[in-house]
Motif scaffolding. Structure first.
Motif, PDB file in Angstrom:
ATOM      1  N   LEU A 433      25.086  -6.962 -61.684  1.00  0.00           N
ATOM      2  CA  LEU A 433      25.378  -8.253 -62.303  1.00  0.00           C
ATOM      3  C   LEU A 433      24.425  -9.354 -61.860  1.00  0.00           C
ATOM      4  CD1 LEU A 433      29.291  -8.241 -62.062  1.00  0.00           C
ATOM      5  CD2 LEU A 433      27.825  -7.368 -63.887  1.00  0.00           C
ATOM      6  N   GLN A 434      23.502  -9.061 -60.950  1.00  0.00           N
ATOM      7  CA  GLN A 434      22.520 -10.046 -60.473  1.00  0.00           C
ATOM      8  C   GLN A 434      23.199 -11.302 -59.928  1.00  0.00           C
ATOM      9  OE1 GLN A 434      19.213  -9.667 -60.267  1.00  0.00           O
ATOM     10  NE2 GLN A 434      19.234  -7.628 -61.164  1.00  0.00           N
ATOM     11  N   ARG A 435      24.270 -11.117 -59.197  1.00  0.00           N
ATOM     12  CA  ARG A 435      25.012 -12.274 -58.686  1.00  0.00           C
ATOM     13  C   ARG A 435      24.702 -12.544 -57.217  1.00  0.00           C
ATOM     14  NH1 ARG A 435      31.174 -11.854 -61.191  1.00  0.00           N
ATOM     15  NH2 ARG A 435      30.650 -12.452 -63.332  1.00  0.00           N
ATOM     16  N   GLU A 436      25.134 -11.644 -56.337  1.00  0.00           N
ATOM     17  CA  GLU A 436      24.965 -11.839 -54.900  1.00  0.00           C
ATOM     18  C   GLU A 436      23.986 -10.797 -54.377  1.00  0.00           C
ATOM     19  OE1 GLU A 436      28.780 -11.716 -53.101  1.00  0.00           O
ATOM     20  OE2 GLU A 436      29.617 -13.317 -54.331  1.00  0.00           O
ATOM     21  N   LYS A 437      22.717 -11.189 -54.329  1.00  0.00           N
ATOM     22  CA  LYS A 437      21.682 -10.244 -53.934  1.00  0.00           C
ATOM     23  C   LYS A 437      21.775  -9.861 -52.468  1.00  0.00           C
ATOM     24  CE  LYS A 437      18.296 -11.332 -57.501  1.00  0.00           C
ATOM     25  NZ  LYS A 437      16.880 -11.668 -57.806  1.00  0.00           N
ATOM     26  N   GLU A 438      22.441 -10.690 -51.664  1.00  0.00           N
ATOM     27  CA  GLU A 438      22.582 -10.337 -50.244  1.00  0.00           C
ATOM     28  C   GLU A 438      23.491  -9.130 -50.047  1.00  0.00           C
ATOM     29  OE1 GLU A 438      25.566 -13.524 -51.335  1.00  0.00           O
ATOM     30  OE2 GLU A 438      23.409 -13.182 -51.584  1.00  0.00           O
ATOM     31  N   LEU A 439      24.276  -8.775 -51.068  1.00  0.00           N
ATOM     32  CA  LEU A 439      25.135  -7.591 -50.985  1.00  0.00           C
ATOM     33  C   LEU A 439      24.431  -6.330 -51.451  1.00  0.00           C
ATOM     34  CD1 LEU A 439      28.512  -9.035 -52.349  1.00  0.00           C
ATOM     35  CD2 LEU A 439      27.798  -8.779 -49.963  1.00  0.00           C
ATOM     36  N   GLN A 440      23.252  -6.468 -52.034  1.00  0.00           N
ATOM     37  CA  GLN A 440      22.538  -5.312 -52.567  1.00  0.00           C
ATOM     38  C   GLN A 440      21.978  -4.460 -51.435  1.00  0.00           C
ATOM     39  OE1 GLN A 440      19.444  -6.353 -55.297  1.00  0.00           O
ATOM     40  NE2 GLN A 440      18.692  -4.255 -55.534  1.00  0.00           N
ATOM     41  N   ALA A 441      22.141  -3.143 -51.546  1.00  0.00           N
ATOM     42  CA  ALA A 441      21.614  -2.208 -50.545  1.00  0.00           C
ATOM     43  C   ALA A 441      21.688  -0.796 -51.103  1.00  0.00           C
ATOM     44  CB  ALA A 441      22.396  -2.297 -49.231  1.00  0.00           C
ATOM     45  N   PRO A 442      20.653   0.009 -50.906  1.00  0.00           N
ATOM     46  CA  PRO A 442      20.649   1.383 -51.442  1.00  0.00           C
ATOM     47  C   PRO A 442      21.384   2.364 -50.535  1.00  0.00           C
ATOM     48  CG  PRO A 442      18.556   0.932 -50.406  1.00  0.00           C
ATOM     49  CD  PRO A 442      19.364  -0.329 -50.262  1.00  0.00           C
ATOM     50  N   VAL A 443      22.671   2.141 -50.327  1.00  0.00           N
ATOM     51  CA  VAL A 443      23.444   3.000 -49.421  1.00  0.00           C
ATOM     52  C   VAL A 443      23.602   4.395 -50.015  1.00  0.00           C
ATOM     53  CG1 VAL A 443      25.641   3.259 -48.196  1.00  0.00           C
ATOM     54  CG2 VAL A 443      24.647   0.983 -48.521  1.00  0.00           C
ATOM     55  N   PHE A 444      23.914   4.478 -51.301  1.00  0.00           N
ATOM     56  CA  PHE A 444      24.072   5.791 -51.929  1.00  0.00           C
ATOM     57  C   PHE A 444      22.741   6.530 -51.988  1.00  0.00           C
ATOM     58  CE2 PHE A 444      24.482   8.507 -55.788  1.00  0.00           C
ATOM     59  CZ  PHE A 444      25.497   9.323 -55.324  1.00  0.00           C
ATOM     60  N   LEU A 445      21.661   5.831 -52.229  1.00  0.00           N
ATOM     61  CA  LEU A 445      20.335   6.460 -52.208  1.00  0.00           C
ATOM     62  C   LEU A 445      20.010   6.985 -50.818  1.00  0.00           C
ATOM     63  CD1 LEU A 445      17.643   7.148 -53.569  1.00  0.00           C
ATOM     64  CD2 LEU A 445      16.870   4.834 -53.016  1.00  0.00           C
ATOM     65  N   LEU A 446      20.426   6.269 -49.780  1.00  0.00           N
ATOM     66  CA  LEU A 446      20.231   6.747 -48.411  1.00  0.00           C
ATOM     67  C   LEU A 446      20.941   8.081 -48.202  1.00  0.00           C
ATOM     68  CD1 LEU A 446      19.397   6.397 -45.432  1.00  0.00           C
ATOM     69  CD2 LEU A 446      21.448   4.990 -45.116  1.00  0.00           C
ATOM     70  N   PHE A 447      22.129   8.214 -48.726  1.00  0.00           N
ATOM     71  CA  PHE A 447      22.844   9.489 -48.631  1.00  0.00           C
ATOM     72  C   PHE A 447      22.100  10.596 -49.360  1.00  0.00           C
ATOM     73  CE2 PHE A 447      25.826  12.260 -51.001  1.00  0.00           C
ATOM     74  CZ  PHE A 447      26.227  13.063 -49.945  1.00  0.00           C
ATOM     75  N   LEU A 448      21.618  10.312 -50.579  1.00  0.00           N
ATOM     76  CA  LEU A 448      20.865  11.328 -51.323  1.00  0.00           C
ATOM     77  C   LEU A 448      19.587  11.717 -50.578  1.00  0.00           C
ATOM     78  CD1 LEU A 448      21.206  10.083 -55.026  1.00  0.00           C
ATOM     79  CD2 LEU A 448      22.590  11.778 -53.810  1.00  0.00           C
TER      80      LEU A 448
END
Length: 739
Positions: A433-448
């Motif tokens: 939603l391009q709202r709170e960029k400070e919450l963005q993080a590739p956590v699921f990509l880290l798992f993959l």
């Protein structure tokens, strides 16, 4: 294809090699409308704006070569429709039904740069002025790079297409503006395929109860959250230790509640809990946490080890920062930029910190595996919300211990249980939603990434392939699947109900990403399976033992805590026991004792390595520096300079897949002939499979799209700082492939 001069010519005044002028290339308004009509639009997709002619650049060495066409922006994607006729003789084997190679889903756009007078500037949402750049560069989250020249389009069209792309991809929006809502209102209910039915969705009591029976666990099913009365960040149904009272379940809105993840065959289990973030008096928090740990211990009569992942692993902000540094070495604008970065490429990747975070996550999973497998100790993981690193570590532990989750359907069920039902904030972490960029993080990509490391080291243990993981990482940024659109099942249910008020219309039914038929046909889905997978042989019932056999690689190691590796950047020290942080000495009898002989991760791995290998038993990763390798297929598939034509690991796997398919065809033919009474007089030949020369980027990038160029462009000889590394004699120059 047109050539617009060399790199020394400014974009505004190109020198044409073609006889076709921009005026002759420009199409009329009717032709633009025809292209919009011919564009393969999905149900509910609407084109907002378009511009023509637009030049799409190729990644050539400093030149302005490209293809003219029409650039369009819809409520789903940015599309480029080429003016050139398609020369494809046959349809590609691996084609996504939702978007093509020249399409960019709006949620897949990462950054947009504008270029004016050779000056590159980052475009931010809300800062678009009336002036538009002559060239725009789009960086995608799947690491594709697109460059479009707007010089030849009409001024009004160029302005609208630039503002439209920036507005619909970078501006904050509401949840109902995502394309999934428009798509499924028009498309209607999507039929459930047979492949999806194999995946356990963990949306009912029966699904959770079946998993508890499979792992032979002993916990109590909680149904009080069916209407999300306890917490919106917990699934509707979940298991807790039997000793947890109903009063404790309703306390603190589920905070600190030990939620069951998985049970080991020895009887111990893995739990996770969100931390008590509210400020409480010690007289309230300590007795509550003491009751929770006592309940975990009483259920299985084992000790309990707590893992505070918030203090032992990098924060979400650290993960985002490291990945931002890491991904920039794969977002290549042109060949010149690639060769400049190639000088210190490996050291730059290591210095980004991304590999180190992968090592830390794998190491923490290995620590917990030892507690469950050898020490018979219950483990309670704790995190602020219990839905980020808890999901990563819990999923890795189950992959290492449970071979069921290494199958395709089992892996998808694991993701449903730990990530979707576990309330991972996909909407915020992916920043749809391009709202709170400070919450963005590739956590699921880290798992993959961690899964890919395990797969590369133990290929026959996994039924799914590297291509499957790559497609899964791409699917995160397609705004259609409920799997990655919401922060929790509660948000999903609430959003679909909002779209179906008290009218005759039924709630929207978003499919999950596991219904792969929406993206790929059956032949393309064959790339998801690993041809080297070693299936577990079926054992005769008469020969089966009454008890469950343990893994062949048992960890006969003393009870111990891990110490940090002397090499910098490998592993972090273990956190202090939760007893010191919160609980005091009153529950020390339940806590794992830290007083033991120190044990390094290398010794832990070597002890397991000395045992006979069992691909259906325990799997541990090697964490040495060279063992942690780049996920090449995902990160290098769009860079022509690194492709290996007719080679690479992907090509080898493709050849093996062809052999396996041919053997299966022959076996089916033998079975058919054996059942036919007249088979001796009829002989059917199995048709030969067509062979093609693929590159190492197969099946994502076609080999025909790449051109053969010198290894190092000649224009870089004076630009690269390699005078000390390359001799000036002609012999060494020829070795490097310089023309």
């Amino acid at each position: 294809m047109l050539s617009l001069g060399s790199g020394g010519v400014k974009p505004g005044k190109p020198s044409f090699v073609s006889y076709v002028t921009p005026e002759e290339i420009k199409t009329s308004e009717k032709e633009v409308l025809r292209k919009e009509k011919d564009l393969d639009l999905l149900p509910g997709e609407v084109v907002f704006c378009s511009a023509s002619p637009v030049l799409k650049y190729t990644q050539d060495e400093g030149s302005q070569r490209g293809v003219f066409g029409t650039l369009l922006c819809s409520n789903f994607k940015v599309s480029f429709v080429s003016d050139e006729e398609s020369t494809e003789e046959m349809a590609p084997l691996f084609r996504n039904k939702l978007y093509g190679e020249n399409d960019i889903p709006l949620t897949c756009i990462d950054q947009i740069y504008g270029v004016n007078e050779e000056k590159k500037k980052l475009i931010l949402g809300g800062q678009v002025k009336s002036k538009y750049p002559s060239k725009i560069i789009i960086y995608c989250k799947d690491l594709r790079v697109f460059q479009f020249c707007l010089t030849y389009a009409k001024e009004e069209e160029a302005k609208k297409i630039f503002q439209g792309i920036v507005h619909h991809s970078l501006e904050p929006k509401s949840l109902k503006c995502l394309f999934a809502f428009s798509y499924f209102e028009k498309a209607g209910p999507i039929p459930v395929t047979h492949r999806k039915q194999k995946t356990i969705m963990f949306e009912s009591k029966e699904d959770w109860a079946m998993e508890m029976r499979r792992t032979k666990g002993h916990c109590t099913l909680v149904t009080a959250n069916e209407n999300y009365n306890i917490s919106e960040k917990l699934p509707q149904f979940f298991f807790v230790p039997s000793a947890v009272s109903e009063e404790d379940i309703n306390s603190f809105h589920g905070k600190g509640l030990p939620v069951w993840c998985w049970s080991h065959h020895s009887g111990c289990a893995l739990f996770k809990a969100s931390s008590l973030t509210v400020v409480l008096e010690d007289s309230v928090s300590q007795p509550y946490m003491e009751r929770m740990l006592t309940a975990v211990a009483q259920t299985y009569l084992f000790s309990v080890k707590t893992e505070d992942l918030s203090s032992t692993l990098p924060t979400v902000q650290d993960i985002q920062q490291a990945y931002n540094k890491f991904k920039q070495y794969f977002l290549i604008d042109n060949a010149t930029e690639f060769w400049i970065s190639d000088v210190k490429w490996f050291s730059s990747l290591e210095n980004s910190g991304w590999f180190d975070i992968i090592r830390q996550c794998l190491m923490k999973a290995v620590e917990i595996v030892e507690c469950l497998e050898k020490e018979n100790t219950n483990v309670l993981m704790m995190e602020e919300d219990g839905s980020d690193l808890c999901c990563v570590i819990s999923s890795l532990v189950q992959l290492m211990l449970d071979p069921c989750f290494r199958t395709l359907s089992g892996f998808q069920s694991l993701l449903q249980k730990e990530w979707v039902a576990g309330c991972h904030s996909f909407l915020d972490r992916c920043n749809h939603l391009q709202r709170e960029k400070e919450l963005q993080a590739p956590v699921f990509l880290l798992f993959l990434e961690c899964v890919c490391q395990l797969m590369q080291q133990h290929v026959p243990a996994f039924q799914f392939s590297e291509t499957y993981l790559t497609v899964l990482s791409d699917s995160i940024h397609i705004p259609l699947f409920s799997t990655f659109l919401f922060n929790s099942p509660h948000q999903r249910e609430y959003a679909t109900k909002l779209e179906s008020p008290e009218t005759q219309r039924s709630p929207l039914n978003f499919p999950t990403v596991w219904d792969w038929s929406l993206q790929f046909d059956c032949k393309a889905q064959d790339f998801f399976t690993n041809p080297l997978y070693a299936e577990k042989p079926k054992q005769d019932k008469a020969l089966r033992k009454p008890h469950r056999p343990k893994h062949q690689r048992q960890l006969s190691l003393p009870t111990a805590a891990f110490k940090s590796s002397p090499r910098k950047g490998f592993f972090k020290e273990e956190t202090e026991n939760l007893k010191k942080m919160l609980l005091g000495k009153r529950i020390s009898r339940w806590i794992h004792s830290p007083e033991a002989t120190p044990l390094t991760a290398r010794e832990f791995y070597q002890s397991w390595l000395s045992k006979p290998l069992d691909y259906h038993g325990l799997l541990l990763p090697c964490l040495d520096g060279p063992a942690i390798r780049l996920w090449m297929q995902r990160y290098l598939r769009w860079i022509p300079e690194v492709q290996i034509f007719g080679g690479g690991s992907v090509t080898v796997m493709n050849k093996i897949s062809d052999l396996v398919s041919e053997i299966q065809d022959l076996q089916r033919e033998l079975d058919r002939c054996s059942s036919n009474a007249h088979s001796h007089s009829q002989r059917t030949e199995v048709p030969a499979r067509p062979t093609a020369r693929h590159s190492s980027s197969f099946p994502f990038a076609s080999s025909r799209a790449w051109t053969f160029r010198p290894v190092i462009p000649t224009s870089l000889l004076h630009g690269l700082t390699m005078d000390e590394m390359v001799d000036k004699d002609d012999d060494n120059t020829e070795v490097l492939g310089i023309v």
